[in-house]
Design a protein around this motif. Sequence first.
Motif, PDB file in Angstrom:
ATOM      1  N   VAL A  91       0.869  -1.182   0.000  1.00  0.00           N
ATOM      2  CA  VAL A  91       0.000   0.000   0.000  1.00  0.00           C
ATOM      3  C   VAL A  91       0.907   1.234   0.000  1.00  0.00           C
ATOM      4  N   PRO A  92       0.782   2.094  -1.016  1.00  0.00           N
ATOM      5  CA  PRO A  92       1.627   3.291  -1.050  1.00  0.00           C
ATOM      6  C   PRO A  92       1.137   4.335  -0.039  1.00  0.00           C
ATOM      7  N   ILE A  93       2.050   4.751   0.831  1.00  0.00           N
ATOM      8  CA  ILE A  93       1.724   5.708   1.888  1.00  0.00           C
ATOM      9  C   ILE A  93       2.704   6.875   1.796  1.00  0.00           C
ATOM     10  N   ILE A  94       2.156   8.063   1.836  1.00  0.00           N
ATOM     11  CA  ILE A  94       2.970   9.275   1.856  1.00  0.00           C
ATOM     12  C   ILE A  94       2.683   9.972   3.175  1.00  0.00           C
ATOM     13  N   GLY A  95       3.721  10.425   3.829  1.00  0.00           N
ATOM     14  CA  GLY A  95       3.553  11.097   5.112  1.00  0.00           C
ATOM     15  C   GLY A  95       3.550  12.604   4.971  1.00  0.00           C
ATOM     16  N   ILE A  96       2.869  13.237   5.889  1.00  0.00           N
ATOM     17  CA  ILE A  96       3.001  14.681   6.090  1.00  0.00           C
ATOM     18  C   ILE A  96       3.439  14.846   7.536  1.00  0.00           C
ATOM     19  N   ASN A  97       4.704  15.194   7.724  1.00  0.00           N
ATOM     20  CA  ASN A  97       5.215  15.433   9.065  1.00  0.00           C
ATOM     21  C   ASN A  97       4.781  16.840   9.470  1.00  0.00           C
ATOM     22  N   TYR A  98       3.852  16.898  10.426  1.00  0.00           N
ATOM     23  CA  TYR A  98       3.087  18.104  10.721  1.00  0.00           C
ATOM     24  C   TYR A  98       3.614  18.851  11.942  1.00  0.00           C
ATOM     25  N   LYS A  99       4.028  20.107  11.726  1.00  0.00           N
ATOM     26  CA  LYS A  99       4.471  20.995  12.808  1.00  0.00           C
ATOM     27  C   LYS A  99       5.461  20.295  13.738  1.00  0.00           C
ATOM     28  N   ASP A 100       6.521  19.808  13.155  1.00  0.00           N
ATOM     29  CA  ASP A 100       7.467  18.981  13.895  1.00  0.00           C
ATOM     30  C   ASP A 100       8.886  19.490  13.675  1.00  0.00           C
ATOM     31  N   ASP A 101       9.818  18.832  14.295  1.00  0.00           N
ATOM     32  CA  ASP A 101      11.241  19.119  14.163  1.00  0.00           C
ATOM     33  C   ASP A 101      11.844  18.079  13.219  1.00  0.00           C
ATOM     34  N   ARG A 102      12.575  18.537  12.193  1.00  0.00           N
ATOM     35  CA  ARG A 102      13.110  17.625  11.178  1.00  0.00           C
ATOM     36  C   ARG A 102      14.023  16.551  11.804  1.00  0.00           C
ATOM     37  N   ALA A 103      14.915  16.945  12.698  1.00  0.00           N
ATOM     38  CA  ALA A 103      15.845  15.976  13.306  1.00  0.00           C
ATOM     39  C   ALA A 103      15.078  14.917  14.099  1.00  0.00           C
ATOM     40  N   SER A 104      14.066  15.339  14.832  1.00  0.00           N
ATOM     41  CA  SER A 104      13.252  14.381  15.599  1.00  0.00           C
ATOM     42  C   SER A 104      12.514  13.432  14.665  1.00  0.00           C
ATOM     43  N   ALA A 105      11.992  13.972  13.570  1.00  0.00           N
ATOM     44  CA  ALA A 105      11.258  13.140  12.604  1.00  0.00           C
ATOM     45  C   ALA A 105      12.191  12.120  11.953  1.00  0.00           C
ATOM     46  N   MET A 106      13.380  12.538  11.577  1.00  0.00           N
ATOM     47  CA  MET A 106      14.333  11.606  10.950  1.00  0.00           C
ATOM     48  C   MET A 106      14.747  10.518  11.941  1.00  0.00           C
ATOM     49  N   LYS A 107      14.962  10.892  13.187  1.00  0.00           N
ATOM     50  CA  LYS A 107      15.322   9.912  14.223  1.00  0.00           C
ATOM     51  C   LYS A 107      14.178   8.921  14.433  1.00  0.00           C
ATOM     52  N   TRP A 108      12.956   9.420  14.493  1.00  0.00           N
ATOM     53  CA  TRP A 108      11.766   8.597  14.707  1.00  0.00           C
ATOM     54  C   TRP A 108      11.641   7.560  13.592  1.00  0.00           C
ATOM     55  N   LEU A 109      11.788   8.004  12.341  1.00  0.00           N
ATOM     56  CA  LEU A 109      11.684   7.079  11.206  1.00  0.00           C
ATOM     57  C   LEU A 109      12.828   6.063  11.201  1.00  0.00           C
ATOM     58  N   ALA A 110      14.016   6.496  11.601  1.00  0.00           N
ATOM     59  CA  ALA A 110      15.161   5.581  11.645  1.00  0.00           C
ATOM     60  C   ALA A 110      14.960   4.509  12.717  1.00  0.00           C
ATOM     61  N   GLU A 111      14.397   4.893  13.839  1.00  0.00           N
ATOM     62  CA  GLU A 111      14.226   3.954  14.950  1.00  0.00           C
ATOM     63  C   GLU A 111      12.997   3.053  14.785  1.00  0.00           C
ATOM     64  N   LEU A 112      11.884   3.609  14.303  1.00  0.00           N
ATOM     65  CA  LEU A 112      10.627   2.858  14.231  1.00  0.00           C
ATOM     66  C   LEU A 112      10.362   2.250  12.858  1.00  0.00           C
ATOM     67  N   GLY A 113      11.143   2.635  11.880  1.00  0.00           N
ATOM     68  CA  GLY A 113      10.923   2.185  10.509  1.00  0.00           C
ATOM     69  C   GLY A 113      10.184   3.250   9.734  1.00  0.00           C
ATOM     70  N   ASN A 114      10.334   3.187   8.407  1.00  0.00           N
ATOM     71  CA  ASN A 114       9.741   4.210   7.554  1.00  0.00           C
ATOM     72  C   ASN A 114       8.771   3.578   6.565  1.00  0.00           C
ATOM     73  N   PRO A 115       7.466   3.681   6.825  1.00  0.00           N
ATOM     74  CA  PRO A 115       6.480   3.092   5.919  1.00  0.00           C
ATOM     75  C   PRO A 115       6.163   3.984   4.713  1.00  0.00           C
ATOM     76  N   TYR A 116       6.719   5.188   4.690  1.00  0.00           N
ATOM     77  CA  TYR A 116       6.339   6.180   3.701  1.00  0.00           C
ATOM     78  C   TYR A 116       7.230   6.121   2.455  1.00  0.00           C
ATOM     79  N   LEU A 117       6.619   6.339   1.289  1.00  0.00           N
ATOM     80  CA  LEU A 117       7.407   6.508   0.079  1.00  0.00           C
ATOM     81  C   LEU A 117       8.302   7.734   0.255  1.00  0.00           C
ATOM     82  N   PHE A 118       7.748   8.756   0.869  1.00  0.00           N
ATOM     83  CA  PHE A 118       8.480   9.944   1.322  1.00  0.00           C
ATOM     84  C   PHE A 118       7.564  10.668   2.300  1.00  0.00           C
ATOM     85  N   SER A 119       8.150  11.538   3.115  1.00  0.00           N
ATOM     86  CA  SER A 119       7.366  12.345   4.053  1.00  0.00           C
ATOM     87  C   SER A 119       7.585  13.808   3.729  1.00  0.00           C
TER      88      SER A 119
END
Length: 175
Positions: free
Chosen positions: A92-120
Motif C-alpha cells: 500500500v503506497p503511503i505518503i507522510g506529512i510530518n506536521y508541525k514537527d522538528d526535522r531531526a526528531s522526525a528523521m530519528k523517529w523514522l530511523a528507529e521505528l521504521g519508515n512506511p512512507y514513500l516519502f514524508s
Amino acid sequence: MRKALFFLPLIVAFGLGVLFWQSLGKDPSTLPSALINKPLPDFSLPTVEKSSELISAARLKGQPVLLNVWATWCPSCHMEHPYFMQLAKQGVPIIGINYKDDRASAMKWLAELGNPYLFSIFDEKGSLGFDLGVYGAPETYLIDKDGIIRYKHVGVVDERVWREQIQPIYERLKS
C-alpha cells in the motif's frame, strides 16, 4: 430585570445540555471535510529526508495513495505506526506529512521505528495541514490517481479502520 438574571443560568444550562445531547453518539473520526471529491491543495514543500527535495501535489498523482498526517509529538501516531509498517509491506503506497514537527526528531523517529512512507513531506509551519483542514495528528486521507481527495479519517488507523472503512474505497480506486 432581576427575574431575567435569575433565569439566565437556567437558559444557558439548557442550551449547553441540548448541544451536548446532539453530540452524543457521533463518531469524532467522521468529521466532515469540505475537500472530499476535490483536488489536493497545491503546495511545494521539502521532504523530511532531504530539505533540498521539493514535493508538489502533482507528485502524488498516478496511483491511489494514503496521505498520513503524523508527528513525533503525537502519541496516537506512535500507536498507528506499526500498522502503517504492515500496510507498506503489503504494497500500500503511503505518503507522510510530518506536521508541525522538528526535522531531526522526525528523521530519528523514522530511523528507529521504521519508515512506511514513500516519502514524508515536511510541513514545519503547518501550511499544508491548514489547507487540508487538519484538526490534528493523526489524520489520513485517501487520494485517487488523479490527485482527488476521496476519504478522510481522523484518528488512529488500525486493522479494523483499514478493513471496514478505508480498504474498500482503496480497492475500488485501484481497479
